[in-house]
Design an enzyme around this catalytic site. Structure first.
Site, PDB file in Angstrom:
ATOM      1  N   GLY A  46       0.825  -1.201   0.000  1.00 11.30           N
ATOM      2  CA  GLY A  46       0.000   0.000   0.000  1.00 11.30           C
ATOM      3  C   GLY A  46       0.854   1.243   0.000  1.00 11.30           C
ATOM      4  O   GLY A  46       2.032   1.210   0.372  1.00 11.30           O
ATOM      5  N   GLN A  51       2.923   9.905   1.395  1.00 14.92           N
ATOM      6  CA  GLN A  51       4.201   9.195   1.319  1.00 14.92           C
ATOM      7  C   GLN A  51       4.999   9.573   0.070  1.00 14.92           C
ATOM      8  O   GLN A  51       6.156   9.206  -0.049  1.00 14.92           O
ATOM      9  CB  GLN A  51       3.974   7.685   1.358  1.00 14.92           C
ATOM     10  N   CYS A  90       6.332  -0.293   7.031  1.00 20.49           N
ATOM     11  CA  CYS A  90       5.870   0.871   6.279  1.00 20.49           C
ATOM     12  C   CYS A  90       6.988   1.347   5.359  1.00 20.49           C
ATOM     13  O   CYS A  90       8.153   1.396   5.763  1.00 20.49           O
ATOM     14  CB  CYS A  90       5.472   1.982   7.248  1.00 20.49           C
ATOM     15  N   LEU A  91       6.621   1.695   4.130  1.00 20.71           N
ATOM     16  CA  LEU A  91       7.613   2.184   3.166  1.00 20.71           C
ATOM     17  C   LEU A  91       8.319   3.446   3.663  1.00 20.71           C
ATOM     18  O   LEU A  91       9.456   3.709   3.275  1.00 20.71           O
ATOM     19  CB  LEU A  91       6.946   2.462   1.813  1.00 20.71           C
ATOM     20  N   HIS A 132      -4.117   0.933   7.672  1.00 18.48           N
ATOM     21  CA  HIS A 132      -2.779   1.531   7.712  1.00 18.48           C
ATOM     22  C   HIS A 132      -2.724   2.723   6.758  1.00 18.48           C
ATOM     23  O   HIS A 132      -2.218   3.797   7.119  1.00 18.48           O
ATOM     24  CB  HIS A 132      -1.737   0.465   7.344  1.00 18.48           C
ATOM     25  N   GLU A 133      -3.239   2.546   5.538  1.00 16.21           N
ATOM     26  CA  GLU A 133      -3.196   3.628   4.553  1.00 16.21           C
ATOM     27  C   GLU A 133      -4.135   4.772   4.926  1.00 16.21           C
ATOM     28  O   GLU A 133      -3.780   5.943   4.767  1.00 16.21           O
ATOM     29  CB  GLU A 133      -3.501   3.105   3.144  1.00 16.21           C
ATOM     30  N   HIS A 136      -2.482   6.987   7.359  1.00 15.95           N
ATOM     31  CA  HIS A 136      -1.566   7.949   6.720  1.00 15.95           C
ATOM     32  C   HIS A 136      -2.305   9.221   6.318  1.00 15.95           C
ATOM     33  O   HIS A 136      -1.783  10.325   6.470  1.00 15.95           O
ATOM     34  CB  HIS A 136      -0.921   7.341   5.470  1.00 15.95           C
TER      35      HIS A 136
END
Length: 168
Positions: A46, A51, A90-91, A132-133, A136
């Site tokens: 995701g 991000q 997480c990225l 999670h997204e 963000h």
């Protein structure tokens, strides 16, 4: 399509609440395409617009396995129930992993790239990634929800154990 630079912690943009998307045009479509390419290039599941440094309520999750990617524009959680603790990464936090408790069943309402609304229900891993997204987009980082940090070595051991169990 372009692969964009992923914003990494401690960049403050990751903790800002994002603005609603109001224009559903080619520019938004191109941004979503670039987000998808960036996520795939980074081996992610995701990615959310903040991000890549864009402060709008847009995110994508992709579970592979023949499923189409899910684009979530202006998403809202309309139902969440149950609880499950699992490991997240997480990225924007390379090399950081931890156990996070989240509802294990969610229903969201969101818009497509053309502005049309849809509803979606998800459970387990898929529900976790969606939440999670959405976090963000609200400026909430998964590290604020970690109960126990997991090292890369511990994660590798957990993955190896899971693969051994699948083969047994």
């Amino acid at each position: 399509m372009a692969i964009l630079e992923i914003v990494k912690h401690p960049n403050g943009k990751l903790e800002e609440k994002c603005s609603d998307v109001k224009k559903f045009d080619k520019k938004l479509g191109a941004l979503l395409d670039d987000m998808y390419e960036t996520m795939i290039d980074a081996d992610g599941v995701g990615i959310a617009a903040p991000q890549i440094g864009v402060n709008i309520r847009a995110a994508i999750v992709d579970f592979g396995e023949g499923q189409d990617p899910i684009e979530m524009i202006n998403p809202e959680l309309v139902l969440f129930e149950g609880a499950e603790t699992d490991i997240e990464g997480c990225l924007s936090f390379p090399g950081i992993y931890g156990e996070v408790e989240r509802p294990d069943h969610v229903k969201i309402r969101a818009q497509e790239r053309d502005g049309s609304w849809y509803e979606l229900e998800a459970e387990g891993y898929e529900a976790r990634a969606i939440q999670h997204e959405i976090d963000h987009l609200n400026g909430i980082l998964f590290t604020s929800k970690i109960s126990t940090y997991i090292t890369q070595e511990e994660l590798d051991a957990i993955i190896a154990q899971g693969e051994e169990e699948e083969q047994a």
